[in-house]
Write a protein that holds these residues in place. Structure first.
Motif, PDB file in Angstrom:
ATOM      1  N   ASP A  44      46.580   3.442  -4.379  1.00 46.72           N
ATOM      2  CA  ASP A  44      46.988   2.614  -3.244  1.00 46.72           C
ATOM      3  C   ASP A  44      47.297   1.174  -3.643  1.00 46.72           C
ATOM      4  O   ASP A  44      47.578   0.351  -2.776  1.00 46.72           O
ATOM      5  CB  ASP A  44      45.880   2.604  -2.178  1.00 46.72           C
ATOM      6  CG  ASP A  44      45.552   3.996  -1.661  1.00 46.72           C
ATOM      7  OD1 ASP A  44      46.449   4.863  -1.695  1.00 46.72           O
ATOM      8  OD2 ASP A  44      44.403   4.218  -1.237  1.00 46.72           O
ATOM      9  N   GLN A  45      47.216   0.862  -4.922  1.00 45.22           N
ATOM     10  CA  GLN A  45      47.379  -0.503  -5.398  1.00 45.22           C
ATOM     11  C   GLN A  45      48.623  -0.612  -6.278  1.00 45.22           C
ATOM     12  O   GLN A  45      49.062   0.368  -6.864  1.00 45.22           O
ATOM     13  CB  GLN A  45      46.162  -0.927  -6.237  1.00 45.22           C
ATOM     14  CG  GLN A  45      44.834  -0.818  -5.515  1.00 45.22           C
ATOM     15  CD  GLN A  45      44.762  -1.734  -4.311  1.00 45.22           C
ATOM     16  OE1 GLN A  45      45.160  -2.881  -4.387  1.00 45.22           O
ATOM     17  NE2 GLN A  45      44.266  -1.215  -3.196  1.00 45.22           N
ATOM     18  N   PRO A  46      49.161  -1.833  -6.388  1.00 44.08           N
ATOM     19  CA  PRO A  46      50.255  -2.020  -7.351  1.00 44.08           C
ATOM     20  C   PRO A  46      49.712  -1.846  -8.770  1.00 44.08           C
ATOM     21  O   PRO A  46      48.509  -2.011  -8.993  1.00 44.08           O
ATOM     22  CB  PRO A  46      50.710  -3.460  -7.107  1.00 44.08           C
ATOM     23  CG  PRO A  46      49.652  -4.106  -6.291  1.00 44.08           C
ATOM     24  CD  PRO A  46      48.835  -3.038  -5.646  1.00 44.08           C
ATOM     25  N   PRO A  47      50.566  -1.490  -9.724  1.00 46.87           N
ATOM     26  CA  PRO A  47      50.095  -1.297 -11.093  1.00 46.87           C
ATOM     27  C   PRO A  47      49.377  -2.539 -11.611  1.00 46.87           C
ATOM     28  O   PRO A  47      49.786  -3.667 -11.347  1.00 46.87           O
ATOM     29  CB  PRO A  47      51.373  -1.050 -11.890  1.00 46.87           C
ATOM     30  CG  PRO A  47      52.370  -0.593 -10.881  1.00 46.87           C
ATOM     31  CD  PRO A  47      52.001  -1.266  -9.590  1.00 46.87           C
ATOM     32  N   GLY A  48      48.289  -2.311 -12.315  1.00 46.39           N
ATOM     33  CA  GLY A  48      47.508  -3.402 -12.877  1.00 46.39           C
ATOM     34  C   GLY A  48      46.613  -2.884 -13.977  1.00 46.39           C
ATOM     35  O   GLY A  48      46.831  -1.787 -14.517  1.00 46.39           O
ATOM     36  N   MET A  49      45.591  -3.650 -14.306  1.00 45.53           N
ATOM     37  CA  MET A  49      44.688  -3.295 -15.399  1.00 45.53           C
ATOM     38  C   MET A  49      43.985  -1.966 -15.134  1.00 45.53           C
ATOM     39  O   MET A  49      43.845  -1.145 -16.037  1.00 45.53           O
ATOM     40  CB  MET A  49      43.668  -4.410 -15.621  1.00 45.53           C
ATOM     41  CG  MET A  49      42.766  -4.158 -16.810  1.00 45.53           C
ATOM     42  SD  MET A  49      43.645  -3.928 -18.377  1.00 45.53           S
ATOM     43  CE  MET A  49      44.256  -5.556 -18.636  1.00 45.53           C
ATOM     44  N   LEU A  50      43.528  -1.740 -13.898  1.00 52.42           N
ATOM     45  CA  LEU A  50      42.830  -0.494 -13.590  1.00 52.42           C
ATOM     46  C   LEU A  50      43.736   0.701 -13.822  1.00 52.42           C
ATOM     47  O   LEU A  50      43.332   1.671 -14.479  1.00 52.42           O
ATOM     48  CB  LEU A  50      42.306  -0.502 -12.157  1.00 52.42           C
ATOM     49  CG  LEU A  50      41.628   0.797 -11.697  1.00 52.42           C
ATOM     50  CD1 LEU A  50      40.444   1.142 -12.601  1.00 52.42           C
ATOM     51  CD2 LEU A  50      41.198   0.685 -10.250  1.00 52.42           C
TER      52      LEU A  50
END
Length: 151
Positions: A44-50
């Protein structure tokens, strides 16, 4: 020499052998939640470290499954009671190539994920005893400038 362990048989003393389970545990420790919850949250989030860490973990887990599969397949092909003819040699070479690729992927992903995880630290949640941050002081008013030009 057969029967004697060589350099390839020993684990590197500099790199601990981390598994996908170890990496998953480190990700869970860093983010403070189970991997399944983190995977659902990352969707549900934009691409990132996770999402990058979860991708590295997934690739590592796939490489480990591939290693297990190809190692077992090669063990069946070289069983002492099984004859090895020209046809089997091509299967052996292909299995060795695939096993080597899976090991290389595992090592690369392990090294990359471990380096990223080592560079990150979990920030502890603020406690109620810690003082609330004070708002910044308002900026001092600017001195009025004269309309007359100096000569």
């Amino acid at each position: 020499m057969p029967g004697r362990p060589g350099p390839a048989d020993r684990e590197s003393p500099r790199l601990p052998h981390l598994t996908s389970t170890d990496i998953a545990g480190r990700i869970e420790d860093l983010y403070g939640a189970p991997l399944a919850d983190l995977e659902a949250h990352a969707q549900d989030q934009p691409p990132g470290m996770l999402s990058a860490l979860l991708g590295m973990h997934d690739t590592l887990a796939q490489a480990e499954r591939s290693i297990d599969f190809h190692r077992d397949h090669l063990a069946r092909l070289i069983h002492p009671e099984r004859p090895i003819g020209p046809h089997e040699v091509s299967h052996l070479l292909d299995g060795i190539r695939r096993l080597t690729e899976a090991v290389a992927i595992r090592e690369t992903q392990t090294k990359s994920a471990a380096a990223v995880l080592q560079s990150l630290a979990r920030i502890p949640a603020p406690t109620s005893a810690s003082p609330a941050p004070t708002p910044p002081a308002p900026a001092a008013p600017l001195a009025a400038q004269s309309a007359a030009h100096s000569r």
